[in-house]
Design a protein around this motif. Sequence first.
Motif, mmCIF file in Angstrom:
data_model
loop_
_atom_site.group_PDB
_atom_site.id
_atom_site.type_symbol
_atom_site.label_atom_id
_atom_site.label_comp_id
_atom_site.label_asym_id
_atom_site.label_seq_id
_atom_site.Cartn_x
_atom_site.Cartn_y
_atom_site.Cartn_z
ATOM 1 N N GLY A 201 0.809 -1.213 0.000
ATOM 2 C CA GLY A 201 0.000 0.000 0.000
ATOM 3 C C GLY A 201 0.839 1.258 0.000
ATOM 4 N N ARG A 202 1.906 1.279 0.809
ATOM 5 C CA ARG A 202 2.745 2.475 0.889
ATOM 6 C C ARG A 202 3.575 2.670 -0.386
ATOM 7 N NH1 ARG A 202 1.935 4.782 6.014
ATOM 8 N NH2 ARG A 202 0.082 3.642 6.733
ATOM 9 N N ALA A 204 2.629 1.892 -3.385
ATOM 10 C CA ALA A 204 1.702 2.484 -4.351
ATOM 11 C C ALA A 204 1.449 3.953 -4.018
ATOM 12 C CB ALA A 204 0.383 1.702 -4.355
ATOM 13 N N LEU A 205 1.283 4.248 -2.728
ATOM 14 C CA LEU A 205 1.005 5.619 -2.312
ATOM 15 C C LEU A 205 2.167 6.552 -2.622
ATOM 16 C CD1 LEU A 205 -0.933 7.584 -0.924
ATOM 17 C CD2 LEU A 205 0.075 6.896 1.276
ATOM 18 N N VAL A 206 3.413 6.069 -2.499
ATOM 19 C CA VAL A 206 4.551 6.952 -2.725
ATOM 20 C C VAL A 206 4.611 7.399 -4.192
ATOM 21 C CG1 VAL A 206 6.433 5.330 -3.285
ATOM 22 C CG2 VAL A 206 6.923 7.364 -1.965
ATOM 23 N N HIS A 208 1.994 8.004 -6.053
ATOM 24 C CA HIS A 208 0.986 9.066 -6.111
ATOM 25 C C HIS A 208 1.491 10.336 -5.437
ATOM 26 C CE1 HIS A 208 -2.924 10.876 -6.407
ATOM 27 N NE2 HIS A 208 -3.150 10.865 -5.103
ATOM 28 N N ALA A 209 2.148 10.177 -4.284
ATOM 29 C CA ALA A 209 2.631 11.338 -3.536
ATOM 30 C C ALA A 209 3.740 12.061 -4.288
ATOM 31 C CB ALA A 209 3.115 10.898 -2.157
ATOM 32 N N ARG A 213 0.615 14.284 -5.225
ATOM 33 C CA ARG A 213 0.146 14.767 -3.925
ATOM 34 C C ARG A 213 1.291 14.777 -2.917
ATOM 35 N NH1 ARG A 213 -5.223 13.579 -2.726
ATOM 36 N NH2 ARG A 213 -4.790 14.564 -0.712
ATOM 37 N N LEU A 216 1.150 13.957 0.888
ATOM 38 C CA LEU A 216 1.019 12.575 1.369
ATOM 39 C C LEU A 216 2.367 11.881 1.558
ATOM 40 C CD1 LEU A 216 -1.970 11.379 -0.862
ATOM 41 C CD2 LEU A 216 -2.053 12.151 1.520
ATOM 42 N N ALA A 219 3.202 9.892 5.043
ATOM 43 C CA ALA A 219 2.570 8.571 5.137
ATOM 44 C C ALA A 219 3.135 7.616 4.100
ATOM 45 C CB ALA A 219 1.060 8.704 4.960
ATOM 46 N N ALA A 220 3.372 8.122 2.902
ATOM 47 C CA ALA A 220 3.799 7.264 1.794
ATOM 48 C C ALA A 220 5.157 6.627 2.041
ATOM 49 C CB ALA A 220 3.826 8.065 0.499
#
Length: 296
Positions: A201-202, A204-206, A208-209, A213, A216, A219-220
């Motif tokens: 999850g992280r 994938a989030l990084v 996006h960040a 974004r 984020l 958290a990422a």
Amino acid sequence: MSAPEAPGLRITVPASTANLGSGFDALGMALGMYDVVEVRASDGRSRVEVAGQGTRELPSGERHLVLRALRAASNHLGHDAGALRVFCQNAIPHSRGLGSSAAAIVAGITAGYALAGAELDEGALNLAADFEGHADNAAASLYGGLVLVWRSEHGFHASRAEPHGLLRPVVAIPEVRSATAATRGLLPETVPHADAAFAAGRAALVVHAVTTRPELLLAATDDRLHQGYRRPAWPASMALIEALRERGVAAAISGAGPTVLALTTDGVLPEDVDTTGFEVRELSVDLQGVSVDQLS
């Protein structure tokens, strides 16, 4: 009167950071710190001269990593580059997690392709990954920007993404060194399923960040996949990461460490964080990747 120098090539290759938290062996980003390699034909045996980082530490002949990578590319392309004179002006610190070996490999492979009159392709990425065992740093140095890498039955692949314009990385580089092989040896064979899910999850989030974004990023860049296991290799770096994260700064180990990467939007670290023992530098994100210029 001395003879004029033979025409040649100048290869400029950026440093890189890998993982960006939980994206272990999957994410890399090019940084605005550069090694410059000049390659010219020689009428005698091949030799390598080094200035800057690695001076008096690196081999001066065919065992030098740049020349080994160049020969591998030449063999891959069926080209005989002959005897060469190579000069390396190194700015990327060695064994600090900033992709110095990947940069040398990419420089050599790029030179080999250029001397053969060939365009860089996915074969170049796979040649580089064969040297390293993974492709994240090499892909970043090749393509610039943020890279996502993966491996299939056909080899290594990479896709480039454009980092957000507000991103201003800061690196904290310690004097101590680490080796990728040693730090990988600290990793367990398996991790808990919950930690693997967290890391997926992280990672994938990084992406996006970093691209869309930046708010984020804290958290990422959190990680449960590798940094905790490798803490014994760089305790001071992990202490700095924790201090930065407590103050809201998205910090992680850069590659195999021990450099600390902070992904900021202002290019500074909090004044109350103790960075004693670290050289703190703001770096741009390199967007171009490796480049080749003709020398007269």
